[in-house]
Design a protein around this motif. Sequence first.
Motif, PDB file in Angstrom:
ATOM      1  N   TRP A   5     -18.360  40.998 -42.090  1.00 54.16           N
ATOM      2  CA  TRP A   5     -19.677  40.384 -42.013  1.00 54.16           C
ATOM      3  C   TRP A   5     -20.716  41.488 -41.970  1.00 54.16           C
ATOM      4  O   TRP A   5     -20.463  42.555 -41.396  1.00 54.16           O
ATOM      5  N   LEU A   7     -25.303  42.358 -42.041  1.00 55.20           N
ATOM      6  CA  LEU A   7     -26.705  42.023 -42.200  1.00 55.20           C
ATOM      7  C   LEU A   7     -27.246  42.907 -43.306  1.00 55.20           C
ATOM      8  O   LEU A   7     -26.989  44.121 -43.317  1.00 55.20           O
ATOM      9  N   PHE A  25     -22.618  40.423 -33.566  1.00 57.84           N
ATOM     10  CA  PHE A  25     -21.883  39.441 -34.361  1.00 57.84           C
ATOM     11  C   PHE A  25     -21.056  38.641 -33.375  1.00 57.84           C
ATOM     12  O   PHE A  25     -20.127  39.184 -32.749  1.00 57.84           O
ATOM     13  N   TYR A  76     -27.593  47.939 -45.206  1.00 63.16           N
ATOM     14  CA  TYR A  76     -26.742  46.960 -44.528  1.00 63.16           C
ATOM     15  C   TYR A  76     -26.014  47.597 -43.351  1.00 63.16           C
ATOM     16  O   TYR A  76     -25.752  48.793 -43.327  1.00 63.16           O
ATOM     17  N   GLY A  78     -22.803  46.178 -40.501  1.00 66.71           N
ATOM     18  CA  GLY A  78     -21.930  45.057 -40.190  1.00 66.71           C
ATOM     19  C   GLY A  78     -20.647  45.490 -39.529  1.00 66.71           C
ATOM     20  O   GLY A  78     -20.523  46.613 -39.035  1.00 66.71           O
ATOM     21  N   VAL A  90     -25.514  35.616 -35.362  1.00 66.51           N
ATOM     22  CA  VAL A  90     -25.829  37.040 -35.457  1.00 66.51           C
ATOM     23  C   VAL A  90     -27.188  37.250 -34.808  1.00 66.51           C
ATOM     24  O   VAL A  90     -28.121  36.476 -35.043  1.00 66.51           O
ATOM     25  N   VAL A 106     -27.583  37.326 -43.733  1.00 61.40           N
ATOM     26  CA  VAL A 106     -26.203  37.468 -43.262  1.00 61.40           C
ATOM     27  C   VAL A 106     -25.304  37.269 -44.471  1.00 61.40           C
ATOM     28  O   VAL A 106     -25.467  36.303 -45.221  1.00 61.40           O
ATOM     29  N   ARG A 117     -23.932  35.105 -49.342  1.00 63.25           N
ATOM     30  CA  ARG A 117     -24.844  34.748 -48.234  1.00 63.25           C
ATOM     31  C   ARG A 117     -24.501  33.392 -47.691  1.00 63.25           C
ATOM     32  O   ARG A 117     -24.053  32.528 -48.364  1.00 63.25           O
TER      33      ARG A 117
END
Length: 117
Positions: A5, A7, A25, A76, A78, A90, A106, A117
């Motif tokens: 995962w 962002l 997360f 990003y 994650g 999140v 996300v 997404r």
Amino acid sequence: HIPAWRLVAPSTHSASAWDVRRVRFLTAGGELVPGRTPGCCAIHSGAANARFAPECAFAEGAGVWSGRHGREPAFYIGVECKSPQEVLAVQLIQGRAPNIADEVFVEAQLPGGEWVR
């Protein structure tokens, strides 16, 4: 359930850095924390240097991840885990302007490697 995962910020006010003070997360079992959650590690587009590593954003008061974009034009940060995780929420706290983003998404990584997404 998804193993990774992140962002994603397509751009920031400065266009050169994204400062993240805290990212969380959250799963039904708690927070995924690289280095503390077994089998999970931080993933990111790049960092200014080791002092501003992505792990800084996963702990209270540990500093800031000063992100840089890499091959992709976006920034990003994650988490990737060896076992699939179901992220339910999140949370994000950014640094100060101009290294902030107005738009953040996300994304989850599908088994084939594609991010959605």
